[in-house]
Motif scaffolding. Structure first.
Motif, PDB file in Angstrom:
ATOM      1  N   MET A  93       4.171  25.596  37.276  1.00 58.05           N
ATOM      2  CA  MET A  93       5.411  26.281  37.634  1.00 58.05           C
ATOM      3  C   MET A  93       5.259  27.198  38.835  1.00 58.05           C
ATOM      4  SD  MET A  93       7.065  26.926  33.892  1.00 58.05           S
ATOM      5  CE  MET A  93       8.561  27.534  34.664  1.00 58.05           C
ATOM      6  N   GLY A  94       4.063  27.233  39.388  1.00 57.39           N
ATOM      7  CA  GLY A  94       3.843  28.064  40.589  1.00 57.39           C
ATOM      8  C   GLY A  94       4.025  29.549  40.332  1.00 57.39           C
ATOM      9  N   LEU A  95       3.585  30.007  39.155  1.00 59.81           N
ATOM     10  CA  LEU A  95       3.780  31.411  38.775  1.00 59.81           C
ATOM     11  C   LEU A  95       2.694  32.275  39.425  1.00 59.81           C
ATOM     12  CD1 LEU A  95       4.426  30.596  35.010  1.00 59.81           C
ATOM     13  CD2 LEU A  95       6.174  31.199  36.711  1.00 59.81           C
ATOM     14  N   PHE A  96       2.846  32.528  40.720  1.00 58.39           N
ATOM     15  CA  PHE A  96       1.743  33.144  41.462  1.00 58.39           C
ATOM     16  C   PHE A  96       1.692  34.664  41.383  1.00 58.39           C
ATOM     17  CE2 PHE A  96       3.778  35.097  45.129  1.00 58.39           C
ATOM     18  CZ  PHE A  96       5.036  34.518  45.107  1.00 58.39           C
ATOM     19  N   ALA A  97       2.800  35.276  40.989  1.00 59.74           N
ATOM     20  CA  ALA A  97       2.842  36.751  41.031  1.00 59.74           C
ATOM     21  C   ALA A  97       2.842  37.333  39.626  1.00 59.74           C
ATOM     22  CB  ALA A  97       4.087  37.208  41.774  1.00 59.74           C
ATOM     23  N   ASN A  98       1.742  37.937  39.260  1.00 59.40           N
ATOM     24  CA  ASN A  98       1.575  38.472  37.910  1.00 59.40           C
ATOM     25  C   ASN A  98       1.658  40.007  37.945  1.00 59.40           C
ATOM     26  OD1 ASN A  98      -1.236  38.725  35.628  1.00 59.40           O
ATOM     27  ND2 ASN A  98       0.894  38.490  35.117  1.00 59.40           N
ATOM     28  N   PHE A  99       2.644  40.531  37.231  1.00 61.01           N
ATOM     29  CA  PHE A  99       2.833  41.991  37.158  1.00 61.01           C
ATOM     30  C   PHE A  99       2.247  42.492  35.850  1.00 61.01           C
ATOM     31  CE2 PHE A  99       6.056  42.903  40.495  1.00 61.01           C
ATOM     32  CZ  PHE A  99       6.315  41.617  40.900  1.00 61.01           C
ATOM     33  N   ARG A 100       1.289  43.399  35.943  1.00 68.55           N
ATOM     34  CA  ARG A 100       0.726  43.996  34.726  1.00 68.55           C
ATOM     35  C   ARG A 100       0.798  45.526  34.814  1.00 68.55           C
ATOM     36  NH1 ARG A 100      -4.125  39.978  32.571  1.00 68.55           N
ATOM     37  NH2 ARG A 100      -2.686  38.240  32.282  1.00 68.55           N
ATOM     38  N   PRO A 101       1.897  46.078  34.364  1.00 69.63           N
ATOM     39  CA  PRO A 101       2.009  47.529  34.396  1.00 69.63           C
ATOM     40  C   PRO A 101       1.090  48.158  33.353  1.00 69.63           C
ATOM     41  CG  PRO A 101       4.001  46.540  33.461  1.00 69.63           C
ATOM     42  CD  PRO A 101       3.093  45.415  33.803  1.00 69.63           C
ATOM     43  N   ALA A 102       0.450  49.238  33.704  1.00 69.22           N
ATOM     44  CA  ALA A 102      -0.344  50.000  32.725  1.00 69.22           C
ATOM     45  C   ALA A 102       0.242  51.399  32.669  1.00 69.22           C
ATOM     46  CB  ALA A 102      -1.807  50.040  33.132  1.00 69.22           C
ATOM     47  N   ILE A 103       1.023  51.605  31.630  1.00 68.88           N
ATOM     48  CA  ILE A 103       1.725  52.883  31.477  1.00 68.88           C
ATOM     49  C   ILE A 103       1.179  53.584  30.251  1.00 68.88           C
ATOM     50  CG2 ILE A 103       3.973  53.928  30.938  1.00 68.88           C
ATOM     51  CD1 ILE A 103       5.242  51.575  32.486  1.00 68.88           C
ATOM     52  N   SER A 148       8.478  31.628  43.006  1.00 65.60           N
ATOM     53  CA  SER A 148       9.355  32.035  44.107  1.00 65.60           C
ATOM     54  C   SER A 148      10.831  31.837  43.796  1.00 65.60           C
ATOM     55  CB  SER A 148       8.945  31.344  45.411  1.00 65.60           C
ATOM     56  OG  SER A 148       8.500  30.052  45.138  1.00 65.60           O
ATOM     57  N   GLN A 149      11.146  31.142  42.689  1.00 63.55           N
ATOM     58  CA  GLN A 149      12.558  31.030  42.284  1.00 63.55           C
ATOM     59  C   GLN A 149      12.934  32.069  41.238  1.00 63.55           C
ATOM     60  OE1 GLN A 149      10.771  27.585  41.687  1.00 63.55           O
ATOM     61  NE2 GLN A 149      10.770  27.843  43.913  1.00 63.55           N
ATOM     62  N   ASN A 150      12.020  33.027  41.004  1.00 64.40           N
ATOM     63  CA  ASN A 150      12.275  34.069  40.001  1.00 64.40           C
ATOM     64  C   ASN A 150      12.277  33.575  38.559  1.00 64.40           C
ATOM     65  OD1 ASN A 150      12.120  36.601  40.867  1.00 64.40           O
ATOM     66  ND2 ASN A 150      14.311  37.030  40.828  1.00 64.40           N
ATOM     67  N   GLN A 151      11.835  32.356  38.359  1.00 66.38           N
ATOM     68  CA  GLN A 151      11.588  31.914  36.989  1.00 66.38           C
ATOM     69  C   GLN A 151      10.359  32.681  36.546  1.00 66.38           C
ATOM     70  OE1 GLN A 151      10.964  27.696  37.451  1.00 66.38           O
ATOM     71  NE2 GLN A 151      12.112  27.292  35.572  1.00 66.38           N
ATOM     72  N   GLY A 152      10.304  33.026  35.279  1.00 69.30           N
ATOM     73  CA  GLY A 152       9.165  33.830  34.879  1.00 69.30           C
ATOM     74  C   GLY A 152       8.636  33.496  33.510  1.00 69.30           C
ATOM     75  N   LEU A 153       7.356  33.751  33.348  1.00 66.70           N
ATOM     76  CA  LEU A 153       6.717  33.642  32.045  1.00 66.70           C
ATOM     77  C   LEU A 153       6.332  35.052  31.632  1.00 66.70           C
ATOM     78  CD1 LEU A 153       4.134  31.056  30.878  1.00 66.70           C
ATOM     79  CD2 LEU A 153       3.622  33.474  30.612  1.00 66.70           C
ATOM     80  N   TYR A 154       6.696  35.426  30.414  1.00 60.54           N
ATOM     81  CA  TYR A 154       6.495  36.790  29.941  1.00 60.54           C
ATOM     82  C   TYR A 154       5.585  36.767  28.728  1.00 60.54           C
ATOM     83  CZ  TYR A 154      10.074  37.458  33.311  1.00 60.54           C
ATOM     84  OH  TYR A 154      10.735  37.441  34.508  1.00 60.54           O
ATOM     85  N   GLU A 155       4.492  37.490  28.828  1.00 60.67           N
ATOM     86  CA  GLU A 155       3.520  37.457  27.736  1.00 60.67           C
ATOM     87  C   GLU A 155       2.808  38.796  27.648  1.00 60.67           C
ATOM     88  OE1 GLU A 155      -0.030  35.051  28.517  1.00 60.67           O
ATOM     89  OE2 GLU A 155       0.274  35.219  30.666  1.00 60.67           O
ATOM     90  N   PRO A 156       2.333  39.129  26.451  1.00 57.98           N
ATOM     91  CA  PRO A 156       1.502  40.320  26.361  1.00 57.98           C
ATOM     92  C   PRO A 156       0.209  40.062  27.137  1.00 57.98           C
ATOM     93  CG  PRO A 156       1.397  39.048  24.319  1.00 57.98           C
ATOM     94  CD  PRO A 156       2.455  38.416  25.167  1.00 57.98           C
ATOM     95  N   SER A 157      -0.405  41.125  27.635  1.00 55.47           N
ATOM     96  CA  SER A 157      -1.658  40.932  28.394  1.00 55.47           C
ATOM     97  C   SER A 157      -2.842  40.620  27.480  1.00 55.47           C
ATOM     98  CB  SER A 157      -1.982  42.180  29.215  1.00 55.47           C
ATOM     99  OG  SER A 157      -1.090  42.286  30.290  1.00 55.47           O
ATOM    100  N   HIS A 158      -2.651  40.809  26.186  1.00 48.86           N
ATOM    101  CA  HIS A 158      -3.769  40.568  25.264  1.00 48.86           C
ATOM    102  C   HIS A 158      -3.817  39.114  24.812  1.00 48.86           C
ATOM    103  CE1 HIS A 158      -1.007  40.311  21.897  1.00 48.86           C
ATOM    104  NE2 HIS A 158      -0.442  41.430  22.284  1.00 48.86           N
ATOM    105  N   GLY A 159      -4.847  38.778  24.083  1.00 47.86           N
ATOM    106  CA  GLY A 159      -5.039  37.398  23.646  1.00 47.86           C
ATOM    107  C   GLY A 159      -4.550  37.149  22.229  1.00 47.86           C
ATOM    108  N   SER A 160      -5.048  36.076  21.627  1.00 48.62           N
ATOM    109  CA  SER A 160      -4.536  35.604  20.348  1.00 48.62           C
ATOM    110  C   SER A 160      -5.181  36.286  19.140  1.00 48.62           C
ATOM    111  CB  SER A 160      -4.760  34.095  20.254  1.00 48.62           C
ATOM    112  OG  SER A 160      -6.134  33.818  20.477  1.00 48.62           O
ATOM    113  N   ALA A 161      -6.227  37.075  19.388  1.00 55.76           N
ATOM    114  CA  ALA A 161      -6.881  37.873  18.340  1.00 55.76           C
ATOM    115  C   ALA A 161      -7.028  37.149  17.007  1.00 55.76           C
ATOM    116  CB  ALA A 161      -6.140  39.199  18.151  1.00 55.76           C
TER     117      ALA A 161
END
Ligand code: IPM
Ligand code: MG
Length: 357
Positions: free
Chosen positions: A93-103, A269-282
């Motif tokens: 899907m060409g999801l090249f831009a990964n945003f990981r905020p740490a708040i 680049s089409q603003n389609q996005g995949l949203y996931e927690p940064s953690h794994g499957s634990a």
């Protein structure tokens, strides 16, 4: 608004169920469709990213993803392992831009492994390039060495590479994100050793000239790893390559108290996005109902903001999460004395209640 729901493995199913609960509590209409991914998909179809799951993902406006992976698949050939599902989705899907905020939420200052004064008020945005670098670079493989220190011995190799356009587009993403924040970008590289990251740095400098209002500085990745625990609040937007971003974002998560709090967004680049927690499957805590669903719930908020153009709904979810933290509700990973320990579903229910009240 079509959402592909891909819960995946381990705690993935439990945490995604809570995020879906929260989405359904908003007064918005979504079309949601669920499909198997990762080990769960391998078990039923023999492949971690079946064609039907990829098709669903591609046809949706956004993907809500849980987590993939379990030790029991570690002996499978690499193309069949659960991790290939998330890597395959990013690539296809060409999801090249990964945003990981740490708040670091005020209520969780004491859950961090760092001193409260170092992390209180922390708000960093890590922007990780997600479809290039050594993760995807060809060639890669195993062979018998013909040179190097041990000719004739078995060796393995991967290729770190970035093209100019790949760096340019992630640079634009970082500078534009910085414009909406405090206008500072730190580009993390290893240009003192690697050609790949000399190009990275050169391109960052060039693109930076188009954003004279944003301050750009550069840091080697080893120093960045150190500064993240020494003086994390010096950072605002951090932009880096795929592998360094993988490592630094896990490190940054510990500043916030728990990796169970960290959402992420991966955009194309089409603003389609995949949203996931940064953690794994634990897998060690899967099925026990104790996982923290907040990273996934906060990922759903990012989905509303970035892919579904529903910023008010996103704000509402984030406010509701702060509210339940203020009420003292904590899953085990963020629990401390004097707070109330709750399970996954109770936490999700509390967020729904906070939304309504
Ligand atoms: C992440 C994960 C993945 C990665 C794994 C599961 C392939 O660690 O999203 O950070 O390395 O990118
Ligand atoms: Mg990782």
């Amino acid at each position: 608004m079509k959402i592909a729901v891909l819960p995946g493995d381990g705690i993935g199913t439990e945490i995604v169920a809570e995020a879906v609960k929260v989405l359904n509590a908003l007064d918005l209409k979504f079309e949601m469709e669920t499909a198997p991914v990762g080990g769960a998909a391998f078990d039923v179809t023999g492949h971690p990213l079946p064609e039907s799951t990829l098709k669903l993902a591609q046809s949706a406006d956004a993907i809500l993803f849980g987590a993939v992976g379990d030790w029991k698949y570690d002996t499978l050939d690499r193309p069949l392992r659960p991790e290939q599902a998330i890597l395959g989705l990013r690539k296809a899907m060409g999801l090249f831009a990964n945003f990981r905020p740490a708040i670091c939420y005020e209520q969780l200052t004491h859950a961090s492994s760092l001193k409260p004064e170092l992390v209180s008020g922390l708000d960093i945005l890590i922007i990780r390039e997600l479809t290039g670098d050594i993760y995807f670079g060809q060639p890669r493989g195993r062979r018998i060495a013909t040179d190097g220190h041990f000719p004739g011995a078995e060796e393995a190799f991967d290729t770190m590479r970035y093209s100019r356009p790949e760096v340019e587009r992630i640079a634009h993403v970082a500078f534009q994100a910085a414009r909406k924040r405090s206008k500072r970008v730190t580009s993390v590289d290893k240009s003192n050793v690697l050609e790949t990251f000399q190009l990275w740095k050169d391109v960052m400098v060039e693109i930076g000239q188009q954003y004279p209002d944003v301050a750009l500085d550069h840091m080697y990745v080893d120093n960045a790893a150190m500064q993240l625990v020494k003086e994390p609040k010096r950072f605002d937007v951090v932009v880096t390559g795929n592998m360094f971003g993988d490592i630094l974002s896990d490190e940054a998560s510990m500043l916030t108290g728990s990796i169970g709090m960290l959402p992420s967004a991966s955009l194309n680049s089409q603003n389609q996005g995949l949203y996931e927690p940064s953690h794994g499957s634990a897998p060690d805590i899967a099925g026990k109902g104790i996982a923290n669903p907040l990273a996934t719930i906060l990922s759903a908020a990012m989905m509303l903001r970035f892919s579904l153009q529903q910023p008010e709904a996103a704000d509402r979810i984030e406010v509701a999460v702060k509210k339940v933290l203020s009420q003292g509700l904590r899953t085990g990973d963020i629990y401390s004395e004097g707070t109330t320990k709750v399970g996954t579903a109770q936490m999700g229910d509390a967020v729904v209640k906070a939304l309504q009240g």
